[in-house]
Design an enzyme around this catalytic site. Sequence first.
Site, PDB file in Angstrom:
ATOM      1  N   GLU A  61     -12.821  -6.716  -2.260  1.00 57.21           N
ATOM      2  CA  GLU A  61     -12.474  -7.515  -3.331  1.00 57.21           C
ATOM      3  C   GLU A  61     -12.705  -8.937  -3.454  1.00 57.21           C
ATOM      4  O   GLU A  61     -13.093  -9.631  -4.529  1.00 57.21           O
ATOM      5  CB  GLU A  61     -10.849  -7.589  -3.188  1.00 57.21           C
ATOM      6  CG  GLU A  61     -10.066  -6.330  -3.432  1.00 57.21           C
ATOM      7  CD  GLU A  61     -10.164  -5.410  -2.510  1.00 57.21           C
ATOM      8  OE1 GLU A  61     -10.581  -5.919  -1.145  1.00 57.21           O
ATOM      9  OE2 GLU A  61      -9.640  -4.204  -2.627  1.00 57.21           O
ATOM     10  N   HIS A 129       2.124  -2.575  -2.518  1.00 57.42           N
ATOM     11  CA  HIS A 129       1.488  -1.930  -3.947  1.00 57.42           C
ATOM     12  C   HIS A 129       2.518  -2.087  -5.216  1.00 57.42           C
ATOM     13  O   HIS A 129       2.307  -1.542  -6.157  1.00 57.42           O
ATOM     14  CB  HIS A 129       1.129  -0.552  -3.721  1.00 57.42           C
ATOM     15  CG  HIS A 129       0.212  -0.057  -2.785  1.00 57.42           C
ATOM     16  ND1 HIS A 129       0.135  -0.208  -1.406  1.00 57.42           N
ATOM     17  CD2 HIS A 129      -0.982   0.247  -3.095  1.00 57.42           C
ATOM     18  CE1 HIS A 129      -0.980   0.058  -1.034  1.00 57.42           C
ATOM     19  NE2 HIS A 129      -1.937   0.703  -2.180  1.00 57.42           N
TER      20      HIS A 129
HETATM   21  C1  LIG Z   1      -7.323  -4.245  -0.054  1.00 53.34           C
HETATM   22  C2  LIG Z   1      -7.457  -2.799  -0.818  1.00 53.34           C
HETATM   23  N1  LIG Z   1      -8.054  -2.729  -1.805  1.00 53.34           N
HETATM   24  C3  LIG Z   1      -8.067  -1.367  -2.337  1.00 53.34           C
HETATM   25  C4  LIG Z   1      -7.302  -0.516  -1.972  1.00 53.34           C
HETATM   26  C5  LIG Z   1      -7.033   0.960  -2.763  1.00 53.34           C
HETATM   27  N2  LIG Z   1      -7.379   1.967  -1.722  1.00 53.34           N
HETATM   28  C6  LIG Z   1      -6.475   2.404  -1.028  1.00 53.34           C
HETATM   29  S1  LIG Z   1      -6.919   3.666  -0.108  1.00 53.34           S
HETATM   30  C7  LIG Z   1      -8.787   3.101  -0.563  1.00 53.34           C
HETATM   31  C8  LIG Z   1      -9.788   4.018   0.119  1.00 53.34           C
HETATM   32  C9  LIG Z   1     -10.055   3.681   1.585  1.00 53.34           C
HETATM   33  O1  LIG Z   1     -11.009   4.363   1.987  1.00 53.34           O
HETATM   34  P1  LIG Z   1     -11.200   4.439   3.602  1.00 53.34           P
HETATM   35  O2  LIG Z   1     -11.142   3.094   4.134  1.00 53.34           O
HETATM   36  O3  LIG Z   1     -12.462   5.317   3.775  1.00 53.34           O
HETATM   37  O4  LIG Z   1     -10.097   5.497   3.914  1.00 53.34           O
HETATM   38  P2  LIG Z   1      -9.588   6.973   3.461  1.00 53.34           P
HETATM   39  O5  LIG Z   1      -8.627   6.816   2.272  1.00 53.34           O
HETATM   40  O6  LIG Z   1     -10.879   7.614   3.211  1.00 53.34           O
HETATM   41  O7  LIG Z   1      -8.975   7.473   4.641  1.00 53.34           O
HETATM   42  C10 LIG Z   1      -8.691   2.286  -1.424  1.00 53.34           C
HETATM   43  C11 LIG Z   1      -9.685   1.810  -2.407  1.00 53.34           C
HETATM   44  C12 LIG Z   1      -6.235  -1.050  -1.008  1.00 53.34           C
HETATM   45  N3  LIG Z   1      -5.084  -0.173  -0.635  1.00 53.34           N
HETATM   46  N4  LIG Z   1      -6.418  -2.155  -0.321  1.00 53.34           N
END
Ligand SMILES: Cc1ncc(C[n+]2csc(CCOP(=O)(O)OP(=O)(O)O)c2C)c(N)n1
Lengths: 330, 326
Positions: A61, A129
């Site tokens: 972000e 959230h």
């Molecule tokens: C700071 C922030 N940005 C965006 C999100 C939205 N979001 C939640 S999980 C996710 C993907 C996370 O990917 P990863 O770290 O690879 O974990 P995975 O979901 O694959 O276990 C996103 C974009 C969030 N929760 N927090």
Amino acid sequence: MPETSSYAKAVGAALRLLLTEDPRVFLAGEDIGIYGGAFGITDGLVQEFGEDRVRDTPISEEVIVGLGVGAAITGLRPVVEVQFFDFIVNAMDPLVNQAAKLHFMYGGHVDVPMVVRAAGGGGTGAAQHSQSLEAWFAHVPGLKVVLPATPQDAHDLLLASVLDPNPVVFVEHKLLYKTEGPFESRARIADTPARIGEAKVVRHGTDLTIAAYSIMTVKALEAAKRLADAGIDAEVVDLRTVRPLDIETVRGSVRKTGRLLVGHEAPTAVGVGAEVVAGVVESDALDYLLAPVRRVCGRDNPMPYAKELERATIPQVDDIERSAKELMNA
Amino acid sequence: MSMARMDPTDAAQAADVLKGMWSIRIFEEAVEELFSRGLLHGTMHLTIGQEAVAVGVCDALDEGDFITSTHRGHGHALAHGADPERMLAELLMKDTGYCRGRGGSMHIADVDSGNLGANGIVAGSMTIATGAALSQRLQETGKVVACFFGDGAANEGAFHEALNLASIWSLPVVFACENNQYGMSMAQEKSTAGGSVANRASAYGMPGVQVDGNDVVAVFEHSKEAVERARSGEGPSLLEFVTYRYRGHSKSDRNLYRTQQEIDEWRTTKDPLMLYEQRLRSLAWLGDGDIAAVQAAARERIRAAVAAAYKAPPALVDDLEGATYA
Ligand SMILES: Cc1ncc(C[n+]2csc(CCOP(=O)(O)OP(=O)(O)O)c2C)c(N)n1
């Protein structure tokens, strides 16, 4: 041209028009491409406009917002997304210390025509959230903060936000996305009748003023209907923008009704509601008040997960109705 | 030499390790079912397909060591010893849940047992894990912190700040990247400069290694080495466990960014439960009957937890403000 649209589709239509008409506009954010955005707002845009203009970013972000600032001061009109309003916290520096101040700090030699979109408000279950952080940004000179309540306003105000030479925080309410309302897509960006910083009287009444924004406007209108059945004629003012705040419209309404109730979903303490109240009582509108002012705002606790706890944290139509009746009897 | 809790390379403990993995799988299937029946609020992130990472890392920890977790945290919590009944009670919005219904799926914490909590903010726990590790150093507890995060989280500023600080101060933390190859819809190879997450370790002066995250033995052995390194004062390590999630990112995922063929291939050829069972059979540590008994025991454990959680009293509305400050 459809006569109604969902709030979500109205935002999407504004983005499509912006990308079509203004080559300086580009979008950047997490999962806005093939995924279509976490809430489906950008669905189809990458297929239409390509990956250069609808840019999927890593989960970063700070650089998403920072790149918006850099692009904005060098001739582009970025519309960047931080998905949930909650995640804007990770981008506080580029927004608060950079975007908000560059125009002022550099002696007016640069503008920051950037829009940061985010989905705010309750409904996702729990503390990280479902936040309503608009008061934070309303407190920062240099930022504008817009929170539309209807599909038409979401469309028109997004166009107005991109036309604005200042950084705009544009907060869509996630529980409004599916709501339908009368809608007309603008043919050109410049056709938008909306102006940032203009409130709107969305229901005329004579007994009390309910000032609200975003989903609380919708709830206020619902409450007003019920109040009408009880013989109380409420006027509802949709603030639409909380910075700059159109306090004159609220004052005008209070001069007419003599009673003020302010509603928002964000916590009560140190919120936008306090600013509205101050703006009214520090003017001659104070002399028209027939009863003490009231705030029907969120409880001062983080958003809980359990549905009933969330319901209790956010003001509901019942709460507005009850509070309005008490105000009439005060 | 530290004593790991359960060792997947030990014949006598193999059934327990397998039961741990099956418990996670069955727990997640139960959650999916409860969600589809409208009994949960918000969304949920399932870890089906990634069970070996949670179990392999947590089993390399000692009793009392800490973990920090992510939005996809059910597996981490269970592997670290959380009670499935209290987890389900939390998801079902009950007062007996780990967070009394205030936190939900993304915030389950069991601080008493060393689970410092799941986090709804991507990479949000990485800086917290670093602080918890400093705290272990200052209080001379000898304990280690395992920090779970996803491949997507490696692109947040917090990742870089945490790794740098943990390294310059030689803090007892193991950075455990669960690389399921996607951050929501974003493929890891598109989001991550430098070829891999593990490659970034060298920039921060710590060991970094990519491990088959579906092989619970490999996860365990690499984790054990990193845990021992951390405990002996040599500092942090970065482990990148390559794995795969079968389900969508969350319930609203239409899976447009990957093919069914890709999902099926992982499921049928690299499933972590299947791989470990194959190994146990070939070593003749467990036979088909033993394996069926392990699965049945895991199923019964979760079934009983659902039934009990279901009957628990609901979360209480009163005094939420009072609950806000300590
Ligand atoms: C700071 C922030 N940005 C965006 C999100 C939205 N979001 C939640 S999980 C996710 C993907 C996370 O990917 P990863 O770290 O690879 O974990 P995975 O979901 O694959 O276990 C996103 C974009 C969030 N929760 N927090």
